[in-house]
Design an enzyme around this catalytic site. Structure first.
Site, PDB file in Angstrom:
ATOM      1  NE  ARG A 269      -4.167  -1.905   0.580  1.00 36.23           N
ATOM      2  CZ  ARG A 269      -5.116  -2.008   1.505  1.00 36.23           C
ATOM      3  NH1 ARG A 269      -5.188  -1.111   2.465  1.00 36.23           N
ATOM      4  NH2 ARG A 269      -5.975  -3.001   1.472  1.00 36.23           N
TER       5      ARG A 269
ATOM      6  CG  ASP B  84     -13.952   8.099   5.811  1.00 39.57           C
ATOM      7  OD1 ASP B  84     -14.510   6.996   5.716  1.00 39.57           O
ATOM      8  OD2 ASP B  84     -12.716   8.252   5.689  1.00 39.57           O
TER       9      ASP B  84
END
Length: 280
Positions: free
Chosen positions: A43, A152
């Site tokens: 990632r 979020d």
């Protein structure tokens, strides 16, 4: 155009992984077990290449500097990205539409607040799915004090969720009649939410493991596929905080692989495999 510099896996050290673990824990409460070392490389190396920094060490020095404040959000998002789609785990939306919203209608029509929280909204399919379910059960919801808080940790995905614009492939899970009712086609062929439904969601950036500037309580909270990133103590602390934000009789929806281990202590009763009700 300059080629991106490559990042060799051999240059990714245990010290780099430990530093990422520390950042994830301090900034977002994310627990990265040793088994995630390869995932972190996969990632994060993309971010190293995107910024042409050449090494993990250089990237981590940058991201922890004042100049790297925005990139810190990208790092956290890279570590937590998961699949989101419209009406994912559809039983939750069926329950919301048939049980929860009908219980809220008379109260809201009498002038009281109606609140639902999407606690990890990502790019928006969850809160917009909630909004469609609400509008179907309560067509005039937008003319009352009825809101869906959608939060979020990542500002970039919150911005996209706020736009409410999705590609044709993204909206395949939305019934055709609902697309016609709640969306319009854009010149580019995308779908955009339009009309009264846009008044329901309120999008905000929020770290679930930091303080919550949230007033009032909720009839339902969706917190799905989030606690998988946390250790046991962080997870139980979050469950308790969410339970405290539920109205008596309110419902908590969790992910299909998640379980509220402290349900009894949190005052919650499991009414379905992934649905919990707050005791009166």
């Amino acid at each position: 155009m300059k080629d991106h510099m490559t990042v060799s896996e051999s240059e990714y050290t245990d010290a780099d992984f430990q530093k990422v673990r520390q950042i994830a824990r301090e900034k977002a409460g994310i627990h990265l077990p040793a088994t995630k070392k390869a995932l972190v490389y996969s990632r994060v190396s993309r971010r190293v290449r995107e910024l042409d920094l050449g090494s993990f060490q250089a990237y981590l020095s940058f991201v922890t500097s004042p100049a790297g404040e925005d990139e810190m959000q990208n790092l956290i998002f890279a570590l937590t990205t998961n699949v989101t789609s419209f009406f994912r785990e559809k039983s939750h939306f069926d329950h919301l539409e048939s049980i929860v919203v009908p219980q809220m209608i008379s109260r809201v029509r009498a002038g009281k607040r109606g609140r639902i929280w999407s606690a990890a909204c990502s790019t928006g399919p969850e809160p917009w799915s909630i909004a469609m379910s609400v509008m179907t059960a309560f067509p005039d919801a937008a003319t009352h004090d009825f809101r869906i808080l959608a939060t979020d940790i990542n500002a970039h995905v919150v911005a996209r969720a706020t736009e409410g614009v999705y590609g044709a492939e993204d909206v395949e899970g939305i019934p055709t009649a609902w697309k016609a009712q709640f969306m319009e086609r854009t010149p580019s062929g995308d779908y955009r939410f339009t009309g009264p439904i846009r008044r329901l969601p309120a999008f905000r950036v929020l770290n679930l493991n930091a303080s919550w500037p949230i007033q009032g309580s909720f009839s339902a909270i969706f917190c799905r596929n989030v606690v998988i990133y946390f250790d046991d103590s962080t997870r139980e602390h979050l469950w308790q905080r969410l339970a405290d934000k539920l109205d008596p009789g309110g419902f908590l929806y969790v992910g299909h692989s998640e379980r509220v281990s402290c349900a009894n202590q949190c005052g919650l009763t499991q009414v379905a495999p992934t649905i919990y009700r707050k005791d009166h």
